[in-house]
Design a protein around this motif. Sequence first.
Motif, mmCIF file in Angstrom:
data_model
loop_
_atom_site.group_PDB
_atom_site.id
_atom_site.type_symbol
_atom_site.label_atom_id
_atom_site.label_comp_id
_atom_site.label_asym_id
_atom_site.label_seq_id
_atom_site.Cartn_x
_atom_site.Cartn_y
_atom_site.Cartn_z
ATOM 1 N N ALA A 178 0.828 -1.206 0.000
ATOM 2 C CA ALA A 178 0.000 0.000 0.000
ATOM 3 C C ALA A 178 0.867 1.262 0.000
ATOM 4 O O ALA A 178 0.625 2.202 -0.769
ATOM 5 C CB ALA A 178 -0.929 -0.007 1.204
ATOM 6 N N LEU A 179 1.887 1.287 0.852
ATOM 7 C CA LEU A 179 2.714 2.486 0.973
ATOM 8 C C LEU A 179 3.542 2.743 -0.288
ATOM 9 O O LEU A 179 3.614 3.877 -0.780
ATOM 10 C CB LEU A 179 3.641 2.364 2.183
ATOM 11 N N GLU A 180 4.175 1.705 -0.809
ATOM 12 C CA GLU A 180 5.010 1.901 -1.987
ATOM 13 C C GLU A 180 4.170 2.154 -3.230
ATOM 14 O O GLU A 180 4.607 2.859 -4.151
ATOM 15 C CB GLU A 180 5.943 0.711 -2.187
ATOM 16 N N GLY A 181 2.961 1.597 -3.270
ATOM 17 C CA GLY A 181 2.059 1.910 -4.373
ATOM 18 C C GLY A 181 1.703 3.386 -4.371
ATOM 19 O O GLY A 181 1.659 4.039 -5.421
ATOM 20 N N THR A 182 1.463 3.913 -3.174
ATOM 21 C CA THR A 182 1.191 5.349 -3.035
ATOM 22 C C THR A 182 2.401 6.158 -3.479
ATOM 23 O O THR A 182 2.269 7.174 -4.175
ATOM 24 C CB THR A 182 0.849 5.686 -1.574
ATOM 25 N N ALA A 183 3.601 5.726 -3.078
ATOM 26 C CA ALA A 183 4.824 6.427 -3.471
ATOM 27 C C ALA A 183 4.969 6.461 -4.983
ATOM 28 O O ALA A 183 5.305 7.509 -5.570
ATOM 29 C CB ALA A 183 6.045 5.757 -2.840
ATOM 30 N N ALA A 184 4.724 5.337 -5.641
ATOM 31 C CA ALA A 184 4.850 5.271 -7.100
ATOM 32 C C ALA A 184 3.886 6.243 -7.775
ATOM 33 O O ALA A 184 4.250 6.947 -8.727
ATOM 34 C CB ALA A 184 4.584 3.848 -7.581
ATOM 35 N N GLU A 185 2.669 6.298 -7.271
ATOM 36 C CA GLU A 185 1.683 7.215 -7.847
ATOM 37 C C GLU A 185 2.095 8.672 -7.625
ATOM 38 O O GLU A 185 1.974 9.516 -8.529
ATOM 39 C CB GLU A 185 0.306 6.958 -7.238
ATOM 40 N N LEU A 186 2.599 8.970 -6.426
ATOM 41 C CA LEU A 186 3.036 10.333 -6.134
ATOM 42 C C LEU A 186 4.177 10.766 -7.049
ATOM 43 O O LEU A 186 4.190 11.900 -7.554
ATOM 44 C CB LEU A 186 3.491 10.438 -4.671
ATOM 45 N N HIS A 195 15.251 4.647 -4.026
ATOM 46 C CA HIS A 195 15.114 5.813 -4.900
ATOM 47 C C HIS A 195 13.639 6.179 -5.061
ATOM 48 O O HIS A 195 13.252 7.344 -4.953
ATOM 49 C CB HIS A 195 15.710 5.531 -6.283
ATOM 50 N N LEU A 196 12.836 5.177 -5.350
ATOM 51 C CA LEU A 196 11.413 5.415 -5.616
ATOM 52 C C LEU A 196 10.730 6.091 -4.438
ATOM 53 O O LEU A 196 10.034 7.100 -4.592
ATOM 54 C CB LEU A 196 10.724 4.085 -5.927
ATOM 55 N N VAL A 197 10.923 5.539 -3.245
ATOM 56 C CA VAL A 197 10.242 6.068 -2.068
ATOM 57 C C VAL A 197 10.733 7.476 -1.740
ATOM 58 O O VAL A 197 9.941 8.353 -1.392
ATOM 59 C CB VAL A 197 10.422 5.115 -0.869
#
Length: 239
Positions: free
Chosen positions: A104-112, A155-157
């Motif tokens: 959930a958290l990393e999915g949000t990060a990717a979208e952001l 990097h992504l986060v």
Amino acid sequence: MLPTEKDAGSASMSQVSTSTERANQADVAYGRLKQLILDGTLPAGAQMLEQEAATRLEMSRTPVREAMVRLRQEGMVEIRPRHGMRVLPISASDMAEIYAVLTALEGTAAELVAQRGITPRQLAQLRGAVADMQTALERSDLKAWAAADEQFHLHLVRLSGNSRLIQMVGQLWDQAHRARMLTLQLRPTPSNSVKEHADLVDAIAAGDGPRARKVHEDHRRRAGTMLVDLLDRLGLNQL
């Protein structure tokens, strides 16, 4: 004789200096103890007394005690009176919970990241990590693949720009790291991993937030399910 203003100022500066030095020592102790846990030098169930840790790290017990408290707050150890710290195990059910939250958290990060936009340099960092993953797999070097995979996710986060999200993912990643490394040679070769990461980078480069979230969440769910199933199948109830 009453202290002069100068004397009071000097005392105050000395106190600040001592406090800062102690905080820095605590940070060093925390980082070194944490690394001993993450690399398996201190496996699950290992115990270490405060004095033993202080001697090993060549520092006083106070920063070591503070470091152990931080590790307890992150769920990596428990502290026992007169027995120092004990490294906590990670179970298959723990990993299921950790990956559910990471997804959930990393999915949000990717979208952001996709929504915020990304610079050519930042995009090159992500693509470089993907290329390193591919090169590692071609050499059958799973440790190098895992390192490149970790760099990609870091990097992504960080690119999300959300400090609280970055902090929470960091804690969860540390807890998952031990299980990932201990099972690295036991799981199937992550052949699809490079393509999944490349697809995510393409979605981010295109500024497609919903697609970036979906690609990353699908990737994380598959990885989490594979890891938990492996732990269950091998009877590794605790790591």
